[in-house]
Design an enzyme around this catalytic site. Structure first.
Site, PDB file in Angstrom:
ATOM      1  CG  HIS A 306      -1.979   0.932   1.077  1.00 23.81           C
ATOM      2  ND1 HIS A 306      -2.487   2.358   1.083  1.00 23.81           N
ATOM      3  CD2 HIS A 306      -3.238   0.887   0.809  1.00 23.81           C
ATOM      4  CE1 HIS A 306      -3.186   2.932   1.631  1.00 23.81           C
ATOM      5  NE2 HIS A 306      -4.033   2.356   0.634  1.00 23.81           N
ATOM      6  CG  ASP A 363      -8.670  -4.236  -2.665  1.00 23.46           C
ATOM      7  OD1 ASP A 363      -7.743  -3.167  -3.259  1.00 23.46           O
ATOM      8  OD2 ASP A 363      -9.400  -4.504  -3.148  1.00 23.46           O
TER       9      ASP A 363
HETATM   10  C1  SDX Z   1      -6.026   0.214  -3.015  1.00 15.63           C
HETATM   11  O1  SDX Z   1      -4.073   5.063  -2.554  1.00 15.63           O
HETATM   12  C2  SDX Z   1      -4.813   4.013  -1.188  1.00 15.63           C
HETATM   13  O2  SDX Z   1      -5.760   3.998  -0.356  1.00 15.63           O
HETATM   14  C3  SDX Z   1      -5.621   2.354  -2.084  1.00 15.63           C
HETATM   15  C4  SDX Z   1      -6.150   1.849  -1.302  1.00 15.63           C
HETATM   16  C5  SDX Z   1      -8.509   2.457  -1.026  1.00 15.63           C
HETATM   17  O3  SDX Z   1      -9.178   2.169  -0.785  1.00 15.63           O
HETATM   18  O4  SDX Z   1      -8.294   3.417  -1.674  1.00 15.63           O
HETATM   19  O5  SDX Z   1      -6.881   1.707  -0.354  1.00 15.63           O
HETATM   20  C6  SDX Z   1      -7.437   0.957  -2.500  1.00 15.63           C
HETATM   21  O6  SDX Z   1      -5.978   0.177  -3.700  1.00 15.63           O
HETATM   22  C7  SDX Z   1      -4.990  -0.997  -2.395  1.00 15.63           C
HETATM   23  C8  SDX Z   1      -4.137  -1.264  -3.075  1.00 15.63           C
HETATM   24  C9  SDX Z   1      -4.264  -2.451  -4.114  1.00 15.63           C
HETATM   25  N1  SDX Z   1      -3.820  -2.811  -4.904  1.00 15.63           N
HETATM   26  C10 SDX Z   1      -2.640  -4.295  -4.941  1.00 15.63           C
HETATM   27  O7  SDX Z   1      -3.165  -4.575  -4.488  1.00 15.63           O
HETATM   28  C11 SDX Z   1      -2.310  -4.536  -5.789  1.00 15.63           C
HETATM   29  C12 SDX Z   1      -1.034  -5.163  -5.977  1.00 15.63           C
HETATM   30  N2  SDX Z   1       0.244  -3.213  -4.811  1.00 15.63           N
HETATM   31  C13 SDX Z   1       1.286  -2.901  -5.838  1.00 15.63           C
HETATM   32  O8  SDX Z   1       0.949  -2.908  -6.770  1.00 15.63           O
HETATM   33  C14 SDX Z   1       1.558  -1.883  -4.998  1.00 15.63           C
HETATM   34  O9  SDX Z   1       1.816  -2.383  -3.460  1.00 15.63           O
HETATM   35  C15 SDX Z   1       0.493  -0.187  -4.854  1.00 15.63           C
HETATM   36  C16 SDX Z   1       0.126  -0.285  -6.051  1.00 15.63           C
HETATM   37  C17 SDX Z   1      -1.266  -0.509  -3.732  1.00 15.63           C
HETATM   38  C18 SDX Z   1       1.576   0.346  -3.711  1.00 15.63           C
HETATM   39  O10 SDX Z   1       2.746   0.714  -4.977  1.00 15.63           O
HETATM   40  P1  SDX Z   1       3.962   2.234  -4.313  1.00 15.63           P
HETATM   41  O11 SDX Z   1       3.312   3.012  -2.849  1.00 15.63           O
HETATM   42  O12 SDX Z   1       4.029   2.846  -5.610  1.00 15.63           O
HETATM   43  O13 SDX Z   1       4.914   0.669  -4.342  1.00 15.63           O
HETATM   44  P2  SDX Z   1       5.865   0.981  -5.360  1.00 15.63           P
HETATM   45  O14 SDX Z   1       5.282   0.422  -6.536  1.00 15.63           O
HETATM   46  O15 SDX Z   1       7.055   1.900  -5.933  1.00 15.63           O
HETATM   47  O16 SDX Z   1       6.952  -0.997  -4.172  1.00 15.63           O
HETATM   48  C19 SDX Z   1       7.829  -0.226  -3.615  1.00 15.63           C
HETATM   49  C20 SDX Z   1       8.927  -1.467  -3.564  1.00 15.63           C
HETATM   50  C21 SDX Z   1       8.611  -2.308  -5.277  1.00 15.63           C
HETATM   51  O17 SDX Z   1      10.040  -3.000  -4.678  1.00 15.63           O
HETATM   52  P3  SDX Z   1      11.673  -2.695  -5.393  1.00 15.63           P
HETATM   53  O18 SDX Z   1      11.545  -1.220  -6.583  1.00 15.63           O
HETATM   54  O19 SDX Z   1      11.762  -0.958  -3.770  1.00 15.63           O
HETATM   55  O20 SDX Z   1      12.263  -3.592  -4.637  1.00 15.63           O
HETATM   56  O21 SDX Z   1       7.624  -2.974  -3.133  1.00 15.63           O
HETATM   57  C22 SDX Z   1       7.420  -4.010  -4.262  1.00 15.63           C
HETATM   58  C23 SDX Z   1       7.581  -2.834  -5.516  1.00 15.63           C
HETATM   59  O22 SDX Z   1       8.347  -3.781  -6.292  1.00 15.63           O
HETATM   60  N3  SDX Z   1       6.273  -4.085  -3.838  1.00 15.63           N
HETATM   61  C24 SDX Z   1       5.733  -4.732  -4.181  1.00 15.63           C
HETATM   62  C25 SDX Z   1       3.795  -5.348  -4.092  1.00 15.63           C
HETATM   63  N4  SDX Z   1       4.011  -4.095  -3.710  1.00 15.63           N
HETATM   64  C26 SDX Z   1       5.079  -3.348  -4.161  1.00 15.63           C
HETATM   65  N5  SDX Z   1       6.365  -6.556  -4.741  1.00 15.63           N
HETATM   66  C27 SDX Z   1       5.537  -7.481  -5.043  1.00 15.63           C
HETATM   67  N6  SDX Z   1       3.532  -7.675  -4.656  1.00 15.63           N
HETATM   68  C28 SDX Z   1       3.462  -6.864  -4.797  1.00 15.63           C
HETATM   69  N7  SDX Z   1       2.789  -6.378  -4.075  1.00 15.63           N
END
Ligand code: SDX
Length: 427
Positions: A306, A363
């Site tokens: 998140h 989710d």
């Molecule tokens: C919602 O914003 C809100 O409030 C949203 C929400 C709401 O109520 O409105 O809460 C609802 O959208 C919840 C999120 C639902 N999405 C998912 O579950 C999809 C999977 N999650 C990711 O795609 C990710 O965690 C996000 C999109 C939710 C957040 O992405 P960020 O904040 O841009 O974080 P990032 O992509 O920069 O990740 C940081 C690190 C990275 O690794 P490094 O480059 O540091 O090595 O964490 C890793 C990412 O690759 N990472 C994951 C991951 N989420 C982040 N690795 C594997 N699986 C994941 N799910």
């Protein structure tokens, strides 16, 4: 003594006021930055940038705190119903009995959706994704309610707000009925907001629809948990579209489209598809954990991570507990609930997730409850949108009441500098 931040650029110092929120969050007010220094800030994804001041929802990502207008999500999920939470988010206070009664009556009075909207709906193939249909129908509402566009007075805003609260669940239910090529019903105005949504979704032609109290209570709680989440992607979309004064329905339609994405609200559908894939693959969660960690592999653990929560998403905790209760009460044995719990355990013991503070989000478990209720996977994000509607409305209303300027971010240009036109013979 008011706080200031000093920024030094090429030896010159600039001072900017520091804004302190009611929960002691600090923000550097850079309204004068470009005027004084010629410089702008750069922050892709707005990870460090506040777009507005807001009094609606407070999140503390480190402590896993979520409050709507100061009330904790845990108390609201347990003690309030969805319509009360709609009123609280939009108008700032929990309603009295008479206020809630009037709110409900005003909504019921607007529940009929223009028959011609069915022509718009039936223009879609049954294969269309319900979120695309819902976004289009929501925008189409403007055509049948033109007075809901230019709303300057609070009374005009109120009329537009009760209209969309009344008609959006009807449109949401119709997206399911379209997929199944079933009769379209309007709202039964003799029953509750959640009851009428379920009845419009699942009413069988020529049969009495029997409400299931467990399903009604569980859905009411899920809608509350999804109702607002400060400046998330879809809410920021609603605010920026609303800032051009495009109207409430057009702004909500844009929010629906933003929510559709699998990185945002579309994740609840993607989680179930991922869990089904793990089940079909024999249930070996370690293989999928490895894929999620592999930078070469685009696979992500859906429902994990998140932007703000670097601790447990408080909503995920409540939904996980509710999943056990609801499936138990409904007598549903769903093997993917056990797979989900196994995946969560494995991930939370793995350094990759621990270091990055990746926890289950809202989710991760919600789809398991929707499935147990008989809601098809492609409708999960539509349910998220029905829940998020009051939050979008509240944020849009706050933006309009505060007369905020049109949203128009700056950029840093990194393209070609000026060059002369070349005739085609010389290219
Ligand atoms: C919602 O914003 C809100 O409030 C949203 C929400 C709401 O109520 O409105 O809460 C609802 O959208 C919840 C999120 C639902 N999405 C998912 O579950 C999809 C999977 N999650 C990711 O795609 C990710 O965690 C996000 C999109 C939710 C957040 O992405 P960020 O904040 O841009 O974080 P990032 O992509 O920069 O990740 C940081 C690190 C990275 O690794 P490094 O480059 O540091 O090595 O964490 C890793 C990412 O690759 N990472 C994951 C991951 N989420 C982040 N690795 C594997 N699986 C994941 N799910």
């Amino acid at each position: 003594m008011s706080k200031v931040a000093t920024i030094e650029i090429e030896g010159k110092k600039y001072e900017f006021p520091v804004v302190v929120g009611t929960e002691n969050e600090l923000a550097i007010d850079i309204k004068q930055l470009r005027g004084q220094s010629g410089a702008i800030t750069l922050d892709p994804g707005y990870k460090n940038t506040g777009a507005c001041e807001s009094a609606i929802t407070f999140l503390d990502g480190e402590k896993g705190i979520l409050r709507y207008r100061g009330y904790s999500i845990e108390e609201l999920a347990e003690k309030a119903d969805f319509l009360e939470v709609c009123y609280l988010l939009i108008f700032g206070e929990l309603p009295s009995k008479s206020q809630l009664q009037k709110f409900n009556t005003d909504i019921l009075d607007q529940s009929i959706v223009n028959e011609d909207m069915k022509t718009v709906l039936n223009g879609f193939p049954e294969s269309a994704h319900p979120m695309g249909v819902l976004s289009s129908l929501t925008s189409a509402l403007t055509a049948f309610n033109p007075k809901s566009v230019n709303v300057e007075s609070e009374e005009d805003m109120y009329r537009a707000i009760v209209k969309i609260l009344a008609k959006f669940p009807v449109l949401a239910a119709w997206t399911l009925r379209r997929k199944n090529n079933q009769t379209l019903y309007n709202k039964d105005t003799n029953i509750g907001y959640v009851e009428s949504l379920l009845k419009m979704m699942f009413q069988k032609e020529g049969k009495n629809y029997k409400q299931n109290k467990t399903v009604v209570n569980a859905l009411d709680k899920l809608l509350i948990l999804h109702a607002d989440h400060e400046q998330n992607c879809s809410t920021s979309t609603v605010r920026i579209v609303g800032s051009s004064h495009a109207g409430l329905f057009a702004s909500i339609s844009a929010g629906v489209s933003a929510l559709w994405g699998p990185l945002h609200g579309g994740a609840n559908q993607a989680v179930i598809e991922m869990l089904e894939e793990i089940k079909a693959d024999g249930g070996d969660t370690s293989k999928f954990i490895a894929k999620a960690k592999d930078k070469e592999d685009p696979f992500r653990l859906m429902g994990f991570g998140h932007r703000v929560y670097k601790n447990f998403d408080p909503r995920a905790k409540i939904i996980k507990k509710a999943a056990d209760e609801v499936l138990g009460q409904l007598g549903v044995e769903d093997p993917i609930l056990e797979i989900a719990k196994g995946l969560e355990k494995a991930a939370l013991e793995d350094q990759y997730f621990v270091e990055r503070k990746l926890y289950p989000n809202v989710d991760f478990y919600s789809g398991i409850i929707y499935r147990a209720m008989g809601i098809p996977t492609e409708m999960f994000t539509v349910m998220f949108a029905v829940g998020r509607l009051p939050g979008w409305i509240a944020q849009w209303r706050e933006m309009r009441m505060r007369k905020e300027p049109i949203g128009r971010p700056r950029q840093v240009y990194i393209g070609e500098t000026h060059r002369k036109f070349k005739d085609i013979e010389n290219r």
